[in-house]
Design a protein around this motif. Structure first.
Motif, PDB file in Angstrom:
ATOM      1  N   PHE A  81      -5.019  10.127  -9.209  1.00 44.50           N
ATOM      2  CA  PHE A  81      -4.225  11.193  -9.804  1.00 44.50           C
ATOM      3  C   PHE A  81      -4.342  10.547 -10.941  1.00 44.50           C
ATOM      4  CE2 PHE A  81      -3.640  13.153  -6.241  1.00 44.50           C
ATOM      5  CZ  PHE A  81      -4.477  14.715  -6.502  1.00 44.50           C
ATOM      6  N   ILE A  82      -3.785  10.274 -12.236  1.00 47.33           N
ATOM      7  CA  ILE A  82      -3.506   9.942 -13.345  1.00 47.33           C
ATOM      8  C   ILE A  82      -2.105  10.273 -13.990  1.00 47.33           C
ATOM      9  CG2 ILE A  82      -3.479   8.779 -15.625  1.00 47.33           C
ATOM     10  CD1 ILE A  82      -6.567   9.170 -15.668  1.00 47.33           C
ATOM     11  N   LEU A  83      -0.945   9.940 -13.403  1.00 50.00           N
ATOM     12  CA  LEU A  83       0.636  10.491 -14.504  1.00 50.00           C
ATOM     13  C   LEU A  83       0.590  10.479 -16.375  1.00 50.00           C
ATOM     14  CD1 LEU A  83       3.072  11.612 -13.261  1.00 50.00           C
ATOM     15  CD2 LEU A  83       3.906   9.250 -13.698  1.00 50.00           C
ATOM     16  N   TYR A  84       0.168  11.871 -16.210  1.00 50.13           N
ATOM     17  CA  TYR A  84       0.165  12.136 -17.833  1.00 50.13           C
ATOM     18  C   TYR A  84       0.251  13.415 -18.401  1.00 50.13           C
ATOM     19  CZ  TYR A  84      -1.370  10.780 -22.437  1.00 50.13           C
ATOM     20  OH  TYR A  84      -2.076  10.679 -23.897  1.00 50.13           O
ATOM     21  N   PRO A  85       1.054  13.808 -18.695  1.00 52.20           N
ATOM     22  CA  PRO A  85       1.235  14.876 -19.153  1.00 52.20           C
ATOM     23  C   PRO A  85       0.094  16.351 -19.636  1.00 52.20           C
ATOM     24  CG  PRO A  85       2.491  13.878 -20.841  1.00 52.20           C
ATOM     25  CD  PRO A  85       1.647  12.845 -20.014  1.00 52.20           C
ATOM     26  N   GLY A  86      -1.213  16.364 -19.434  1.00 54.88           N
ATOM     27  CA  GLY A  86      -2.128  16.809 -20.248  1.00 54.88           C
ATOM     28  C   GLY A  86      -2.641  18.013 -20.210  1.00 54.88           C
ATOM     29  N   GLU A  87      -3.071  18.458 -20.921  1.00 53.73           N
ATOM     30  CA  GLU A  87      -3.368  19.733 -20.254  1.00 53.73           C
ATOM     31  C   GLU A  87      -4.078  20.012 -18.852  1.00 53.73           C
ATOM     32  OE1 GLU A  87      -6.132  23.146 -22.906  1.00 53.73           O
ATOM     33  OE2 GLU A  87      -6.345  21.355 -23.239  1.00 53.73           O
ATOM     34  N   GLY A  88      -3.269  21.440 -18.720  1.00 58.81           N
ATOM     35  CA  GLY A  88      -4.115  21.063 -16.392  1.00 58.81           C
ATOM     36  C   GLY A  88      -3.811  20.468 -15.968  1.00 58.81           C
ATOM     37  N   ALA A  89      -2.374  19.536 -16.502  1.00 55.88           N
ATOM     38  CA  ALA A  89      -2.255  18.673 -15.016  1.00 55.88           C
ATOM     39  C   ALA A  89      -1.319  19.314 -14.644  1.00 55.88           C
ATOM     40  CB  ALA A  89      -0.771  17.581 -15.943  1.00 55.88           C
ATOM     41  N   LEU A  90      -1.224  18.489 -13.325  1.00 57.00           N
ATOM     42  CA  LEU A  90      -0.895  19.210 -11.978  1.00 57.00           C
ATOM     43  C   LEU A  90       0.418  19.013 -11.535  1.00 57.00           C
ATOM     44  CD1 LEU A  90      -3.580  18.721  -9.560  1.00 57.00           C
ATOM     45  CD2 LEU A  90      -3.295  20.834 -10.797  1.00 57.00           C
ATOM     46  N   THR A  91       1.511  19.624 -10.921  1.00 59.30           N
ATOM     47  CA  THR A  91       3.125  19.645 -10.407  1.00 59.30           C
ATOM     48  C   THR A  91       2.758  19.010  -9.356  1.00 59.30           C
ATOM     49  OG1 THR A  91       2.993  21.423  -9.569  1.00 59.30           O
ATOM     50  CG2 THR A  91       2.953  21.597 -11.091  1.00 59.30           C
ATOM     51  N   HIS A  92       3.718  18.373  -9.344  1.00 57.75           N
ATOM     52  CA  HIS A  92       3.722  16.931  -7.519  1.00 57.75           C
ATOM     53  C   HIS A  92       4.239  18.052  -6.694  1.00 57.75           C
ATOM     54  CE1 HIS A  92       8.086  18.847  -8.686  1.00 57.75           C
ATOM     55  NE2 HIS A  92       8.393  18.532  -7.331  1.00 57.75           N
ATOM     56  N   ASN A  93       4.079  18.999  -6.692  1.00 58.97           N
ATOM     57  CA  ASN A  93       3.944  20.076  -5.589  1.00 58.97           C
ATOM     58  C   ASN A  93       2.548  20.678  -5.172  1.00 58.97           C
ATOM     59  OD1 ASN A  93       7.194  21.009  -4.724  1.00 58.97           O
ATOM     60  ND2 ASN A  93       6.966  21.486  -6.582  1.00 58.97           N
ATOM     61  N   LEU A 132      -4.921  15.314 -13.354  1.00 57.87           N
ATOM     62  CA  LEU A 132      -3.559  14.494 -14.365  1.00 57.87           C
ATOM     63  C   LEU A 132      -2.947  15.066 -13.289  1.00 57.87           C
ATOM     64  CD1 LEU A 132      -3.882  15.166 -17.850  1.00 57.87           C
ATOM     65  CD2 LEU A 132      -4.703  12.703 -17.207  1.00 57.87           C
ATOM     66  N   ILE A 133      -1.515  14.486 -13.265  1.00 57.15           N
ATOM     67  CA  ILE A 133      -0.181  14.942 -12.602  1.00 57.15           C
ATOM     68  C   ILE A 133       0.344  14.819 -13.253  1.00 57.15           C
ATOM     69  CG2 ILE A 133      -0.305  13.018 -11.469  1.00 57.15           C
ATOM     70  CD1 ILE A 133       1.417  14.026  -8.888  1.00 57.15           C
ATOM     71  N   LYS A 134       1.557  15.844 -13.946  1.00 57.90           N
ATOM     72  CA  LYS A 134       2.730  15.388 -14.928  1.00 57.90           C
ATOM     73  C   LYS A 134       4.546  15.809 -13.795  1.00 57.90           C
ATOM     74  CE  LYS A 134       2.734  20.359 -15.010  1.00 57.90           C
ATOM     75  NZ  LYS A 134       2.345  21.475 -16.531  1.00 57.90           N
ATOM     76  N   LEU A 135       4.869  15.198 -14.426  1.00 61.75           N
ATOM     77  CA  LEU A 135       6.490  15.089 -14.480  1.00 61.75           C
ATOM     78  C   LEU A 135       7.277  16.656 -14.633  1.00 61.75           C
ATOM     79  CD1 LEU A 135       7.569  11.525 -14.681  1.00 61.75           C
ATOM     80  CD2 LEU A 135       7.862  12.349 -11.903  1.00 61.75           C
ATOM     81  N   PRO A 136       8.405  16.592 -14.229  1.00 63.02           N
ATOM     82  CA  PRO A 136       9.448  17.934 -14.540  1.00 63.02           C
ATOM     83  C   PRO A 136       9.538  17.094 -15.649  1.00 63.02           C
ATOM     84  CG  PRO A 136       9.915  17.169 -11.961  1.00 63.02           C
ATOM     85  CD  PRO A 136       8.960  16.572 -12.638  1.00 63.02           C
ATOM     86  N   GLU A 137       9.926  18.424 -16.973  1.00 60.07           N
ATOM     87  CA  GLU A 137      10.221  18.240 -18.147  1.00 60.07           C
ATOM     88  C   GLU A 137      11.864  17.635 -18.489  1.00 60.07           C
ATOM     89  OE1 GLU A 137       8.765  20.731 -20.977  1.00 60.07           O
ATOM     90  OE2 GLU A 137       6.786  20.609 -19.824  1.00 60.07           O
ATOM     91  N   ASN A 138      12.269  17.828 -17.938  1.00 63.08           N
ATOM     92  CA  ASN A 138      14.660  17.548 -17.540  1.00 63.08           C
ATOM     93  C   ASN A 138      14.557  16.517 -17.677  1.00 63.08           C
ATOM     94  OD1 ASN A 138      13.761  18.062 -15.438  1.00 63.08           O
ATOM     95  ND2 ASN A 138      15.072  19.334 -14.740  1.00 63.08           N
ATOM     96  N   LEU A 139      13.476  15.735 -16.882  1.00 59.80           N
ATOM     97  CA  LEU A 139      14.285  14.450 -16.627  1.00 59.80           C
ATOM     98  C   LEU A 139      14.537  13.420 -17.876  1.00 59.80           C
ATOM     99  CD1 LEU A 139      11.663  12.981 -13.684  1.00 59.80           C
ATOM    100  CD2 LEU A 139      13.700  14.565 -13.412  1.00 59.80           C
ATOM    101  N   GLN A 140      15.350  11.889 -17.691  1.00 56.83           N
ATOM    102  CA  GLN A 140      15.759  11.723 -18.998  1.00 56.83           C
ATOM    103  C   GLN A 140      16.058  10.481 -18.179  1.00 56.83           C
ATOM    104  OE1 GLN A 140      19.636  12.801 -20.048  1.00 56.83           O
ATOM    105  NE2 GLN A 140      18.481  14.416 -21.827  1.00 56.83           N
ATOM    106  N   GLY A 141      15.330   9.054 -18.930  1.00 61.80           N
ATOM    107  CA  GLY A 141      15.670   8.148 -18.704  1.00 61.80           C
ATOM    108  C   GLY A 141      16.419   7.232 -19.092  1.00 61.80           C
ATOM    109  N   ASN A 142      16.831   5.904 -19.368  1.00 66.35           N
ATOM    110  CA  ASN A 142      17.620   4.865 -19.132  1.00 66.35           C
ATOM    111  C   ASN A 142      17.509   3.933 -19.817  1.00 66.35           C
ATOM    112  OD1 ASN A 142      21.060   4.724 -18.788  1.00 66.35           O
ATOM    113  ND2 ASN A 142      20.579   3.915 -16.993  1.00 66.35           N
ATOM    114  N   TYR A 143      16.417   3.909 -20.543  1.00 65.61           N
ATOM    115  CA  TYR A 143      16.239   2.572 -20.771  1.00 65.61           C
ATOM    116  C   TYR A 143      16.786   1.920 -22.019  1.00 65.61           C
ATOM    117  CZ  TYR A 143      12.782  -1.342 -20.706  1.00 65.61           C
ATOM    118  OH  TYR A 143      11.647  -2.408 -20.651  1.00 65.61           O
ATOM    119  N   ARG A 144      18.437   1.981 -21.825  1.00 62.70           N
ATOM    120  CA  ARG A 144      19.292   1.872 -23.133  1.00 62.70           C
ATOM    121  C   ARG A 144      18.623   0.284 -24.213  1.00 62.70           C
ATOM    122  NH1 ARG A 144      24.743   0.769 -20.670  1.00 62.70           N
ATOM    123  NH2 ARG A 144      22.748  -0.229 -18.872  1.00 62.70           N
TER     124      ARG A 144
END
Length: 202
Positions: A81-93, A132-144
């Motif tokens: 799987f490719i971690l990328y939020p494209g059309e038809g991307a699967l959820t982690h579940n 494709l597989i995608k992450l939940p949209e509500n995650l926030q990064g800390n790359y300050r």
């Protein structure tokens, strides 16, 4: 004595090896890094590479004819799987269901800016048929210490941490984030007074 660490490639002063913990994962990560990222002092893909013994790490832009990657992709014992939020991307579940059935999974991470990651995917024809597989949209990064296009933009190590944790909630991958945070704090301390506040807190 070399000025650079032979393990992490950073200068001896900025070596991150003391914060690295070796981790085991049933899911293998394949990190495809854009050449522009290889010498960035604050690149995070190396944390995944050093922490996960069964990870794979390749540098390039067009991986269509990349022999080592194509060898991995031809192994039909694994679902890729490719971690990328494209059309038809699967959820982690949806992907976790395969792990629950005892199947093997590899997740490909594209390490680069959004623009460069998209170009890598466009050029690499061997990736186009992979789901494709995608992450939940509500995650926030800390790359300050690096400008991000949005609050939910994640560094490569954060993306790796989240996808591994979501697919394998019984495993503790927090050392990945701890190493990342230690690296960030070290870099902030090296900045002249006021530089971090002026350039990154606005």
């Amino acid at each position: 004595m070399s000025r650079y660490c032979s393990q992490c490639g950073k200068s001896q002063k900025a070596c991150i090896c003391k914060w690295i913990q070796r981790l085991t994962s049933n899911v293998e990560l394949v990190i495809l890094q854009h050449p522009s990222e290889t010498n960035r002092p604050m690149g995070t893909a190396r944390i995944l590479k050093l922490s996960l013994a069964n990870s794979h790490y390749f540098v390039g832009e067009d991986f269509s004819e990349h022999e080592a990657l194509n060898q991995l992709l031809s192994d039909h014992q694994y679902h890729h799987f490719i971690l990328y939020p494209g059309e038809g991307a699967l959820t982690h579940n949806q992907v976790a269901d395969k792990l629950d059935n005892g199947e093997k999974v590899r997740v490909i991470l594209l390490d680069g800016t959004w623009k460069k990651a998209y170009k890598m995917w466009q050029l690499s024809s061997n990736l186009h048929t992979l789901p494709l597989i995608k992450l939940p949209e509500n995650l926030q990064g800390n790359y300050r210490i690096r400008k991000a296009p949005s609050d939910n933009s994640l560094s490569t190590v954060e993306a790796g941490y989240h996808i591994l944790s979501l697919l394998q909630p019984e495993h503790d991958f927090s050392p990945l984030i701890e190493s990342f945070n230690q690296m960030i704090e070290f870099q902030i301390k090296q900045m002249p007074p006021g530089v971090f506040e002026k350039n990154y807190l606005q």
